[in-house]
Design a protein around this motif. Structure first.
Motif, PDB file in Angstrom:
ATOM      1  N   THR A   1      33.226  25.990 -24.118  1.00  0.00           N
ATOM      2  CA  THR A   1      34.534  25.768 -24.746  1.00  0.00           C
ATOM      3  C   THR A   1      34.799  24.283 -24.930  1.00  0.00           C
ATOM      4  N   ARG A   2      34.523  23.497 -23.907  1.00  0.00           N
ATOM      5  CA  ARG A   2      34.740  22.051 -24.014  1.00  0.00           C
ATOM      6  C   ARG A   2      33.867  21.436 -25.101  1.00  0.00           C
ATOM      7  N   PHE A   3      32.623  21.893 -25.203  1.00  0.00           N
ATOM      8  CA  PHE A   3      31.723  21.385 -26.243  1.00  0.00           C
ATOM      9  C   PHE A   3      32.239  21.768 -27.625  1.00  0.00           C
ATOM     10  N   ASP A   4      32.687  23.018 -27.756  1.00  0.00           N
ATOM     11  CA  ASP A   4      33.210  23.490 -29.040  1.00  0.00           C
ATOM     12  C   ASP A   4      34.472  22.732 -29.457  1.00  0.00           C
ATOM     13  N   MET A   5      35.256  22.291 -28.476  1.00  0.00           N
ATOM     14  CA  MET A   5      36.489  21.564 -28.773  1.00  0.00           C
ATOM     15  C   MET A   5      36.232  20.088 -29.076  1.00  0.00           C
ATOM     16  N   GLY A   6      34.982  19.657 -28.950  1.00  0.00           N
ATOM     17  CA  GLY A   6      34.637  18.287 -29.315  1.00  0.00           C
ATOM     18  C   GLY A   6      34.614  17.299 -28.168  1.00  0.00           C
ATOM     19  N   ASP A   7      34.556  17.767 -26.938  1.00  0.00           N
ATOM     20  CA  ASP A   7      34.477  16.864 -25.783  1.00  0.00           C
ATOM     21  C   ASP A   7      33.141  16.122 -25.833  1.00  0.00           C
ATOM     22  N   ARG A   8      33.190  14.821 -26.013  1.00  0.00           N
ATOM     23  CA  ARG A   8      31.966  14.021 -26.175  1.00  0.00           C
ATOM     24  C   ARG A   8      31.232  13.774 -24.856  1.00  0.00           C
ATOM     25  N   SER A   9      31.841  14.119 -23.741  1.00  0.00           N
ATOM     26  CA  SER A   9      31.173  13.928 -22.455  1.00  0.00           C
ATOM     27  C   SER A   9      30.220  15.088 -22.127  1.00  0.00           C
ATOM     28  N   ILE A  10      30.245  16.130 -22.957  1.00  0.00           N
ATOM     29  CA  ILE A  10      29.400  17.302 -22.742  1.00  0.00           C
ATOM     30  C   ILE A  10      28.264  17.285 -23.762  1.00  0.00           C
ATOM     31  N   ASN A  11      27.030  17.356 -23.272  1.00  0.00           N
ATOM     32  CA  ASN A  11      25.857  17.422 -24.144  1.00  0.00           C
ATOM     33  C   ASN A  11      25.520  18.872 -24.448  1.00  0.00           C
ATOM     34  N   LEU A  12      24.904  19.087 -25.591  1.00  0.00           N
ATOM     35  CA  LEU A  12      24.461  20.434 -25.952  1.00  0.00           C
ATOM     36  C   LEU A  12      23.462  20.960 -24.931  1.00  0.00           C
ATOM     37  N   SER A  13      22.603  20.076 -24.422  1.00  0.00           N
ATOM     38  CA  SER A  13      21.609  20.506 -23.428  1.00  0.00           C
ATOM     39  C   SER A  13      22.284  21.011 -22.155  1.00  0.00           C
ATOM     40  N   ASP A  14      23.385  20.380 -21.746  1.00  0.00           N
ATOM     41  CA  ASP A  14      24.122  20.834 -20.557  1.00  0.00           C
ATOM     42  C   ASP A  14      24.694  22.235 -20.778  1.00  0.00           C
ATOM     43  N   VAL A  15      25.206  22.465 -21.981  1.00  0.00           N
ATOM     44  CA  VAL A  15      25.774  23.768 -22.317  1.00  0.00           C
ATOM     45  C   VAL A  15      24.686  24.832 -22.303  1.00  0.00           C
ATOM     46  N   MET A  16      23.551  24.530 -22.903  1.00  0.00           N
ATOM     47  CA  MET A  16      22.459  25.501 -22.974  1.00  0.00           C
ATOM     48  C   MET A  16      21.881  25.796 -21.591  1.00  0.00           C
ATOM     49  N   ILE A  17      21.739  24.769 -20.767  1.00  0.00           N
ATOM     50  CA  ILE A  17      21.204  24.963 -19.411  1.00  0.00           C
ATOM     51  C   ILE A  17      22.165  25.817 -18.583  1.00  0.00           C
ATOM     52  N   ALA A  18      23.450  25.526 -18.660  1.00  0.00           N
ATOM     53  CA  ALA A  18      24.433  26.312 -17.907  1.00  0.00           C
ATOM     54  C   ALA A  18      24.425  27.761 -18.379  1.00  0.00           C
ATOM     55  N   GLY A  19      24.295  27.982 -19.677  1.00  0.00           N
ATOM     56  CA  GLY A  19      24.234  29.343 -20.208  1.00  0.00           C
ATOM     57  C   GLY A  19      23.008  30.093 -19.717  1.00  0.00           C
ATOM     58  N   GLN A  20      21.876  29.402 -19.679  1.00  0.00           N
ATOM     59  CA  GLN A  20      20.647  30.040 -19.204  1.00  0.00           C
ATOM     60  C   GLN A  20      20.719  30.337 -17.701  1.00  0.00           C
ATOM     61  N   LYS A  21      21.294  29.427 -16.929  1.00  0.00           N
ATOM     62  CA  LYS A  21      21.458  29.674 -15.485  1.00  0.00           C
ATOM     63  C   LYS A  21      22.302  30.921 -15.243  1.00  0.00           C
TER      64      LYS A  21
END
Length: 107
Positions: free
Chosen positions: A60-80
C-alpha cells in the motif's frame, strides 16, 4: 488475525474437539504439552498473519508513492508471507491426514 489464519486455527480446533468426542472427559496426561502446543500453534499463526499484514502495508505504501519503499522490499515481503502461508497450509494438511489415518486404525 487474518481471515486465512483464523480459518486454519478454527480447522485445528475442530479437529481437536472431534478427537475428544462428544461428552468426552479425556484429558491429556500432561496438560503442559497441550498448552505448549496450543501456544506454539497460536504464535505460528500470528507470525504468518504479521507477515501478511507487513506485506500488505508495504504494498500500500509503495502504491501510494512512498519513496522510502523499494519495489524489491515489497516483492520480498510478499514472497515471505506467501511462503509462510503455504507452509502453514501444508502443515495443516499433514495434521489432517495423520488424524484421518489414526481415526481409521482398527482398535
Amino acid at each position: 488475525m487474518d481471515v486465512q489464519a483464523s480459518s486454519l486455527f478454527k480447522d485445528f480446533e475442530a479437529l481437536r474437539f472431534e478427537a475428544l468426542g462428544p461428552g468426552s472427559r479425556a484429558t491429556p496426561m500432561n496438560g503442559e504439552v497441550q498448552q505448549d502446543f496450543g501456544q506454539a500453534l497460536k504464535m505460528a499463526l500470528e507470525n504468518v498473519n504479521s507477515l501478511q499484514q507487513d506485506a500488505s502495508t508495504l504494498r500500500t505504501r509503495f502504491d501510494m508513492g512512498d519513496r522510502s519503499i523499494n519495489l524489491s522490499d515489497v516483492m520480498i515481503a510478499g514472497q515471505k508471507s506467501s511462503i509462510a502461508f503455504e507452509a502453514t497450509v501444508q502443515v495443516r494438511n499433514k495434521v489432517v491426514e495423520a488424524y484421518k489415518t489414526i481415526m481409521n486404525m482398527p482398535v
